[in-house]
Every structure is written in C-alpha cells, then in structure tokens.
Design a protein around this motif. Sequence first.
Motif, mmCIF file in Angstrom:
data_model
loop_
_atom_site.group_PDB
_atom_site.id
_atom_site.type_symbol
_atom_site.label_atom_id
_atom_site.label_comp_id
_atom_site.label_asym_id
_atom_site.label_seq_id
_atom_site.Cartn_x
_atom_site.Cartn_y
_atom_site.Cartn_z
ATOM 1 N N THR A 115 -6.548 13.920 -2.374
ATOM 2 C CA THR A 115 -5.544 14.560 -1.513
ATOM 3 C C THR A 115 -4.496 15.250 -2.386
ATOM 4 O OG1 THR A 115 -3.953 12.723 -1.410
ATOM 5 C CG2 THR A 115 -5.855 12.626 0.083
ATOM 6 N N ALA A 116 -3.560 15.914 -1.732
ATOM 7 C CA ALA A 116 -2.475 16.588 -2.465
ATOM 8 C C ALA A 116 -1.352 15.627 -2.845
ATOM 9 C CB ALA A 116 -1.918 17.734 -1.628
ATOM 10 N N MET A 117 -1.490 14.346 -2.464
ATOM 11 C CA MET A 117 -0.454 13.366 -2.770
ATOM 12 C C MET A 117 -0.457 13.044 -4.263
ATOM 13 S SD MET A 117 2.042 11.590 -1.722
ATOM 14 C CE MET A 117 3.058 10.297 -2.410
ATOM 15 N N GLN A 118 0.636 13.402 -4.945
ATOM 16 C CA GLN A 118 0.742 13.183 -6.380
ATOM 17 C C GLN A 118 1.203 11.765 -6.698
ATOM 18 O OE1 GLN A 118 3.217 16.201 -8.260
ATOM 19 N NE2 GLN A 118 2.991 17.465 -6.423
ATOM 20 N N ALA A 119 1.061 11.399 -7.962
ATOM 21 C CA ALA A 119 1.603 10.138 -8.451
ATOM 22 C C ALA A 119 3.054 10.373 -8.860
ATOM 23 C CB ALA A 119 0.791 9.637 -9.634
ATOM 24 N N PHE A 120 3.984 9.770 -8.120
ATOM 25 C CA PHE A 120 5.398 9.966 -8.427
ATOM 26 C C PHE A 120 5.932 8.899 -9.381
ATOM 27 C CE2 PHE A 120 5.097 12.695 -4.750
ATOM 28 C CZ PHE A 120 5.962 13.728 -5.065
ATOM 29 N N GLY A 121 5.093 7.937 -9.761
ATOM 30 C CA GLY A 121 5.526 6.914 -10.707
ATOM 31 C C GLY A 121 6.052 7.489 -12.006
ATOM 32 N N GLU A 133 9.843 -4.667 -7.210
ATOM 33 C CA GLU A 133 8.588 -4.508 -6.479
ATOM 34 C C GLU A 133 7.835 -3.265 -6.941
ATOM 35 O OE1 GLU A 133 9.000 -5.791 -2.048
ATOM 36 O OE2 GLU A 133 10.972 -5.030 -2.653
ATOM 37 N N VAL A 134 8.597 -2.203 -7.184
ATOM 38 C CA VAL A 134 7.968 -0.971 -7.679
ATOM 39 C C VAL A 134 7.390 -1.203 -9.065
ATOM 40 C CG1 VAL A 134 8.370 1.434 -8.309
ATOM 41 C CG2 VAL A 134 9.508 0.473 -6.311
ATOM 42 N N GLN A 135 8.125 -1.915 -9.920
ATOM 43 C CA GLN A 135 7.648 -2.216 -11.265
ATOM 44 C C GLN A 135 6.363 -3.027 -11.217
ATOM 45 O OE1 GLN A 135 9.209 -1.330 -14.511
ATOM 46 N NE2 GLN A 135 7.063 -1.797 -14.864
ATOM 47 N N ALA A 136 6.280 -3.952 -10.287
ATOM 48 C CA ALA A 136 5.066 -4.760 -10.151
ATOM 49 C C ALA A 136 3.862 -3.889 -9.795
ATOM 50 C CB ALA A 136 5.274 -5.838 -9.094
ATOM 51 N N GLN A 169 14.938 5.456 -7.914
ATOM 52 C CA GLN A 169 14.592 6.539 -6.990
ATOM 53 C C GLN A 169 13.353 6.192 -6.170
ATOM 54 O OE1 GLN A 169 14.383 9.613 -10.042
ATOM 55 N NE2 GLN A 169 16.146 10.671 -9.136
ATOM 56 N N LEU A 170 12.371 5.586 -6.807
ATOM 57 C CA LEU A 170 11.153 5.201 -6.099
ATOM 58 C C LEU A 170 11.452 4.170 -5.017
ATOM 59 C CD1 LEU A 170 8.756 4.971 -9.171
ATOM 60 C CD2 LEU A 170 8.502 6.567 -7.268
ATOM 61 N N GLU A 189 0.838 -1.210 0.000
ATOM 62 C CA GLU A 189 0.000 0.000 0.000
ATOM 63 C C GLU A 189 0.869 1.255 0.000
ATOM 64 O OE1 GLU A 189 -3.311 2.305 2.775
ATOM 65 O OE2 GLU A 189 -2.889 0.163 3.132
ATOM 66 N N HIS A 190 1.960 1.198 0.766
ATOM 67 C CA HIS A 190 2.902 2.316 0.810
ATOM 68 C C HIS A 190 3.486 2.569 -0.582
ATOM 69 C CE1 HIS A 190 6.682 4.185 2.908
ATOM 70 N NE2 HIS A 190 6.046 5.043 2.149
ATOM 71 N N ILE A 191 3.918 1.500 -1.239
ATOM 72 C CA ILE A 191 4.469 1.641 -2.590
ATOM 73 C C ILE A 191 3.416 2.225 -3.530
ATOM 74 C CG2 ILE A 191 5.454 0.413 -4.565
ATOM 75 C CD1 ILE A 191 6.518 -1.681 -2.593
ATOM 76 N N SER A 192 2.200 1.726 -3.421
ATOM 77 C CA SER A 192 1.117 2.172 -4.308
ATOM 78 C C SER A 192 0.811 3.651 -4.131
ATOM 79 C CB SER A 192 -0.147 1.342 -4.049
ATOM 80 O OG SER A 192 -1.184 1.737 -4.924
ATOM 81 N N VAL A 193 0.807 4.119 -2.876
ATOM 82 C CA VAL A 193 0.512 5.534 -2.619
ATOM 83 C C VAL A 193 1.584 6.416 -3.255
ATOM 84 C CG1 VAL A 193 0.400 7.305 -0.829
ATOM 85 C CG2 VAL A 193 -0.826 5.154 -0.530
ATOM 86 N N VAL A 194 2.854 6.036 -3.131
ATOM 87 C CA VAL A 194 3.935 6.833 -3.704
ATOM 88 C C VAL A 194 3.886 6.778 -5.232
ATOM 89 C CG1 VAL A 194 6.443 7.085 -3.900
ATOM 90 C CG2 VAL A 194 5.420 6.527 -1.687
ATOM 91 N N VAL A 195 3.614 5.607 -5.771
ATOM 92 C CA VAL A 195 3.622 5.419 -7.226
ATOM 93 C C VAL A 195 2.401 6.045 -7.884
ATOM 94 C CG1 VAL A 195 3.445 3.698 -9.058
ATOM 95 C CG2 VAL A 195 5.075 3.367 -7.198
#
Length: 383
Positions: A336-342, A373-376, A349-350, A324-330
């Motif tokens: 919310t103001a949380m952008q997609a950093f993917g 994991e990020v790629q997944a 970097q991710l 879930e943490h990875i998904s929120v960042v990606v």
Amino acid sequence: MKNRHLIWGSLVAALSLPVVAETETMRLNMTQGVTEVSQRVFDLHMTILYICIVIGVVVFGVMFWAIIHHRKSKGAVAASFHESTKVEILWTIIPFAILIVMAIPATNTLLAMEDTSESDLTIQVTGSQWKWHYSYFGEDVEFYSLLATTTAQIENQREKRDNYLLEVDRPLVVPIGKKVRFLITSQDVIHSWWVPDFAVKKDANPGFINEAWTRIDKPGIYRGQCAELCGKDHGFMPIVVIAKPQAEYDQWLQATKIAQQEAYEEEQRLLAMEMSMDELMELGEQVYGTRCAMCHQINGNGIPGAFPGLAGQGVSVDPAKKLEHISVVVHGKSGTAMQAFGPQLSLKQLAAVITYERNAWGNNTGETVQAAEVQAVLNGEEL
C-alpha cells in the motif's frame, strides 16, 4: 518589395535572438546556474542554438531567394533533374560534419557531468511519497526535508508567500568549493531530484542508486523540485539547498549533530514518562496535519479507493487492535501507499499522532499511546 522587407525582418530577428538570450534574463531560456558544469551546459545549449539558427537562416534564405527570383511572373521555367551524385554527396557530408561539430562539446560536457570521482562529501538522497531524506556519509547526520508551505496557503485561506511550494522545513546544507557527490535512490516509486542551478537532474529509482555531483561556486539558496510524476502530491516535493562557506558549514554540521544527540537523549527520558491526553492530542493534531492529512484528509475520512478512512472505522477505533495500529504507523503496510513513519518521526510524535487518531473525529477510545509502547513496537517486542 513588401515581401522582401518581411523576409529581412525575420532574418534580423532570428540572428538577434541568441544575443538577447545570452545578455538578458529570459524566462524561456535555460538557467545559467552557479556551477562550472551548469555554465558548460548553458554554453553548449547556446552553441547548439546558434548552429540551428545558422542552418535555419541558410536553408530558408536559399528557399525564399529561389521563390522570389525564380517565380512564374518573371518567366522562370522549372528545371528537370534527379539523381545528382554531387548533391547526394554534399547533403550527406554537410550534416555529418555538423553533427561531429555538435557531438564533440556535447560529449565533453556529458563526461564532466558524470564524473563523480574524488568527491569531498557524499550525501545519499532518498525520495519517498512525498518528501526527501538526506544522509551525510561519515558524519552521522540525517534528516527528512518536507514541504513548509501550509495547508491554509494551498487552500487559499492565507496569503501565499514568495516561495510558495518551494520552501521546506529542513533544507540540504552543503559547503561551497567542495565536490559533493549525490547517491540518489527511492523508497517507493520513481522520483527525480532536480536543481536547475546545478544542472543536476537524476531519477530516484527504487532498488537502484544513481550518481550525480556538483561544486557550488558561491553561497546562496537554490531551489528545485521533484521532476518525475510520483503520485497525488508530486507537486509538493520541493528541494532547497543552502550553500555555505566552509566555516559556516562546519558550524551548522556541529550544531546539527548536537541537536540530534539531544533529541535522542530526550526520547530516552520519555520512555519512563507518561504524557497526558491533552498534551498528546495537541501535538498529535499538529503531526497529523503535516504528515497524514494529505492522504487520510483533515477530517479523517480518507479518499475512497485510495486511502482508507480513520474516522469511526478500522484499527483506529478497535480497542483490541491498538498494537496493530501502532505497528501500521511505525512500520507501514506492505503493498500500500502507507509508509513507515518510525524512521521519520520521534517517539513523542508517533505516540501523539496515534493517540490523536484513536480519539479524534468522534473515535473517543479514551486510550493514550505512550513513547514506551511505540519503542516496544519499534523493537519488535509486540510480536
């Protein structure tokens, strides 16, 4: 006699102002710019200023003349009249004629500013909190442009450079002598892409595309800013445009394509590798400081009521919520103001910044996040 000297002094100053404004660089005057359109805008500005000065001189001149020559001390007696047809016609026709004289050059300039047809190059400009994204149509080149001024300078811990808050890590590069069309939009809130030297200022509205264009006459570095209040870090969204001769622009374009291809190939190699905790933490701290600290703060405590804290709370410390943490960042977080950093950061970097968030400030989960994991998560395989 003293009053007459004051009046004449004021008139001379008013008449000399436009001459000074046009022959000298005045901080309070309009930017002349480096394009044909920007020069036309400046000339229009000066023309309207001249007209306003002439109107002011005539109106106040007549008024002061009447005050001086028809004052009570000279025995003047006020006339009594109203509803003069000639005066009514006169003060209707004269302003109408003045407006027509002003409207003709203004309309011609406005039409020129809005004519984006027959462009040689099209660039999509997308604003987001708080950065610009540039995408070159037909060239497979795109990148984010972020503020390059360091946090240490902003917090007065280091000496400020000459272009403080007006420097970026990756400037927009365009060729001179070519008509460049901009398609301007936004990813979140309303921004405004403004470069005074080009006489270009267009709002970036979510869900809409505004058009603008420029043709730069000479090489150079031109700076601008976001001109629409867009949130907490509105003042940290500079624009830097580098205009190059065609040959140099072609070299830059080719080098950028090669660099982006190499970065893609490097990411593919990373999928089969595992980075160490130390390597991830070192890179993660750098990425967090430039991309995340402005909202979540450098100490991870966030801003209560605006941006959640990451230190000792939330998905950052829950072993069961790593994906879930990875998904929120990606992917960001809707509403919310949380952008997609993917789309903004590399896989390396991710992985590094998520690892950093899960182990900094005493979180100490002991977990690393790898590029695979990020790629997944990017591919939706975690769902």
